[in-house]
Write a protein that holds these residues in place. Structure first.
Motif, PDB file in Angstrom:
ATOM      1  N   GLU A 152       0.809  -1.224   0.000  1.00 35.31           N
ATOM      2  CA  GLU A 152       0.000   0.000   0.000  1.00 35.31           C
ATOM      3  C   GLU A 152       0.840   1.272   0.000  1.00 35.31           C
ATOM      4  O   GLU A 152       0.290   2.374   0.037  1.00 35.31           O
ATOM      5  N   CYS A 153       2.140   1.130  -0.039  1.00 31.98           N
ATOM      6  CA  CYS A 153       3.013   2.304   0.082  1.00 31.98           C
ATOM      7  C   CYS A 153       2.782   3.322  -1.031  1.00 31.98           C
ATOM      8  O   CYS A 153       2.631   4.527  -0.769  1.00 31.98           O
ATOM      9  N   LYS A 154       2.763   2.895  -2.275  1.00 30.78           N
ATOM     10  CA  LYS A 154       2.617   3.816  -3.400  1.00 30.78           C
ATOM     11  C   LYS A 154       1.314   4.610  -3.300  1.00 30.78           C
ATOM     12  O   LYS A 154       1.281   5.828  -3.549  1.00 30.78           O
ATOM     13  N   ALA A 155       0.236   3.930  -2.919  1.00 29.87           N
ATOM     14  CA  ALA A 155      -1.062   4.602  -2.793  1.00 29.87           C
ATOM     15  C   ALA A 155      -1.019   5.637  -1.672  1.00 29.87           C
ATOM     16  O   ALA A 155      -1.572   6.740  -1.809  1.00 29.87           O
ATOM     17  N   SER A 206       8.293   3.746   7.771  1.00 28.78           N
ATOM     18  CA  SER A 206       9.110   4.959   7.725  1.00 28.78           C
ATOM     19  C   SER A 206       9.791   5.118   6.362  1.00 28.78           C
ATOM     20  O   SER A 206       9.929   6.235   5.855  1.00 28.78           O
ATOM     21  N   SER A 207      10.202   4.001   5.763  1.00 24.34           N
ATOM     22  CA  SER A 207      10.860   4.075   4.451  1.00 24.34           C
ATOM     23  C   SER A 207       9.878   4.515   3.370  1.00 24.34           C
ATOM     24  O   SER A 207      10.286   5.073   2.337  1.00 24.34           O
ATOM     25  N   CYS A 208       8.587   4.289   3.621  1.00 22.26           N
ATOM     26  CA  CYS A 208       7.559   4.745   2.683  1.00 22.26           C
ATOM     27  C   CYS A 208       7.392   6.263   2.756  1.00 22.26           C
ATOM     28  O   CYS A 208       7.104   6.914   1.754  1.00 22.26           O
ATOM     29  N   LEU A 209       7.607   6.834   3.938  1.00 22.11           N
ATOM     30  CA  LEU A 209       7.418   8.272   4.126  1.00 22.11           C
ATOM     31  C   LEU A 209       8.647   9.088   3.746  1.00 22.11           C
ATOM     32  O   LEU A 209       8.531  10.225   3.265  1.00 22.11           O
ATOM     33  N   LEU A 210       9.820   8.527   3.941  1.00 22.24           N
ATOM     34  CA  LEU A 210      11.063   9.286   3.786  1.00 22.24           C
ATOM     35  C   LEU A 210      11.270   9.914   2.397  1.00 22.24           C
ATOM     36  O   LEU A 210      11.847  11.003   2.302  1.00 22.24           O
ATOM     37  N   PRO A 211      10.840   9.303   1.295  1.00 24.19           N
ATOM     38  CA  PRO A 211      11.086   9.928  -0.017  1.00 24.19           C
ATOM     39  C   PRO A 211      10.298  11.217  -0.251  1.00 24.19           C
ATOM     40  O   PRO A 211      10.583  11.938  -1.226  1.00 24.19           O
ATOM     41  N   LEU A 212       9.314  11.529   0.609  1.00 27.45           N
ATOM     42  CA  LEU A 212       8.437  12.674   0.370  1.00 27.45           C
ATOM     43  C   LEU A 212       9.095  13.958   0.889  1.00 27.45           C
ATOM     44  O   LEU A 212       9.081  14.257   2.078  1.00 27.45           O
ATOM     45  N   ASP A 213       9.656  14.745  -0.041  1.00 28.82           N
ATOM     46  CA  ASP A 213      10.372  15.963   0.326  1.00 28.82           C
ATOM     47  C   ASP A 213       9.456  17.076   0.816  1.00 28.82           C
ATOM     48  O   ASP A 213       9.935  18.104   1.318  1.00 28.82           O
TER      49      ASP A 213
END
Length: 411
Positions: free
Chosen positions: A260-263, A295-302
């Motif tokens: 569900e990470c991408k969504a 947390s790794s799902c959230l980290l790319p969001l600048d």
């Protein structure tokens, strides 16, 4: 260990008063279970005698086996809880509730060191808000001193309180220790607004007790929660979507987070959220690898303010993986921690190996790993901002932790 032996003396003194002793057949069955229990502790725990001396462990089990003709089943179980508790880590536990049991129909929570009734069955609704003072003449502080070393899921003084709040309702435990009588009402003493109340209370079945609300009261229930496909984690968008608030109540599977990470990322990008709150209050744990995947799902969001805009909430229920992820999120998400200290110890034995006794079918666990998350002497993850919930806050459904962070973000 002095308290352990004191407990055993207290229990032993009540053997011929409160309960029927085991039959010959039952004694043999429990003897086999105790031998199996000993072998599992010795072979499955990563370091079983880190606190309890091996000689004391052997002595306690020998005495238990010798005493079997004098004991009832609740007394055997209480003794096993004492011995398991003496091993002294929160993932090595005897689960008395894995067998038949009843509860007194009250739920408790500590506020300013007063143990208050926070919910009750219809018959005892008038006790909500009252402070429990004693059970059968035993003061609450005495009961806490006796019970807390033997309760499951205890790493420190904070988790000891949460477990005590719950296990004080367990009739079989108090019966096994000789504090209450079988087939008889128990005398409870309360203080309500300066008035002393006495109640004769009998236990109820688990199905009725389970209808009572938890001592942990999640104030996020008032928020508009969005399903993100990760069971146990919900998303609320606050302050015109500026704040992404995740109520991390329980752990989904690692695979569900990945799937569900991408969504979730798309949802957060659309919302343009800038601040991040992860609420671990009330979370008793799971797999911290799942938390790391989250947390790794959230980290790319600048879009997030990664310098000062990430917050983690904790309380005395925050245990095991939730405690571990709290430390990790402070490190890798630069999060600040708000609330009260965690019930989990950062440097503690962890990861449960679970097993079942062959005859009684009682469930137990032992620790199979050791994680030193903080390289210093500490008993909990202490928050950067200590914020406690008062009894008045609790009554009124206020969340001072969330309010404090919202106010800081508004500044």
């Amino acid at each position: 260990m002095k308290l352990v032996f004191k407990l055993l003396v207290i229990a032993f003194c009540s053997f011929d008063i409160y309960a029927d002793t085991l039959s010959i057949k039952q004694q043999q069955a429990w003897l086999e279970d105790i031998n199996f229990y000993e072998s599992q502790v010795r072979t499955k725990h990563i370091e079983p005698f880190h606190t309890l001396a091996e000689s004391d462990f052997a002595k306690l089990l020998k005495e238990l086996k010798q005493d079997l003709p004098l004991l009832s089943e609740p007394q055997v179980e209480a003794r096993l809880m004492v011995i398991t508790g003496a091993i002294s880590d929160g993932h090595t536990n005897y689960f008395m509730m894995s067998g038949p049991h009843q509860h007194f129909p009250l739920r408790y929570k500590f506020f300013e060191n007063k143990l208050r009734v926070v919910d009750a069955t219809q018959q005892y609704q008038h006790l909500i808000g009252a402070e429990l003072k004693a059970i059968n003449g035993l003061p609450v502080n005495t009961l806490f001193d006796i019970l807390s070393p033997m309760l499951p899921g205890v790493d420190n003084q904070f988790s000891a309180k949460t477990r005590f709040e719950y296990y004080l309702t367990l009739h079989k435990l108090l019966l096994g220790l000789g504090f209450v009588k079988e087939n008889a009402a128990t005398k409870f003493e309360f203080n309500l607004e300066g008035n002393t109340l006495f109640e004769q209370i009998t236990p109820v079945e688990m199905s009725e007790f389970a209808k009572l609300s938890s001592a942990f009261k999640s104030h996020s229930d008032k928020l508009n929660k969005l399903d993100i496909g990760m069971p146990g984690i919900s998303l609320s968008l606050l302050k015109e979507n500026k704040i992404a608030y995740f109520d991390f109540d329980a752990y989904p599977s690692f695979e569900q987070v990945i799937a569900e990470c991408k969504a979730l990322q798309k949802q957060l990008v659309t919302a343009k959220s800038q601040y991040l709150i992860i609420d671990f209050r009330g979370n008793g744990g799971g797999s911290f690898y799942t938390g790391l995947a989250f947390s790794s799902c959230l980290l790319p969001l600048d879009q997030f303010n990664w310098k000062t805009g990430v917050f983690v909430f904790t309380d005395e229920h925050t245990f095991s993986a939730a405690m571990s992820n709290t430390i990790q999120f402070k490190q890798i998400l630069n999060a600040r921690i708000f609330g009260t200290p965690t019930g989990g110890d950062p440097n503690q034995f962890s990861e449960s190996y679970r097993f079942v006794l062959p005859n009684s079918k009682r469930k137990l666990s032992v620790s199979k790993r050791y994680y030193p998350f903080l390289f210093k002497d500490t008993d909990a993850v202490h928050p950067d901002e200590l914020i406690e919930t008062s009894w008045i806050d609790y009554q009124q459904g206020k969340d001072p932790v969330l309010s404090a962070v919202l106010a800081e973000i508004e500044k």
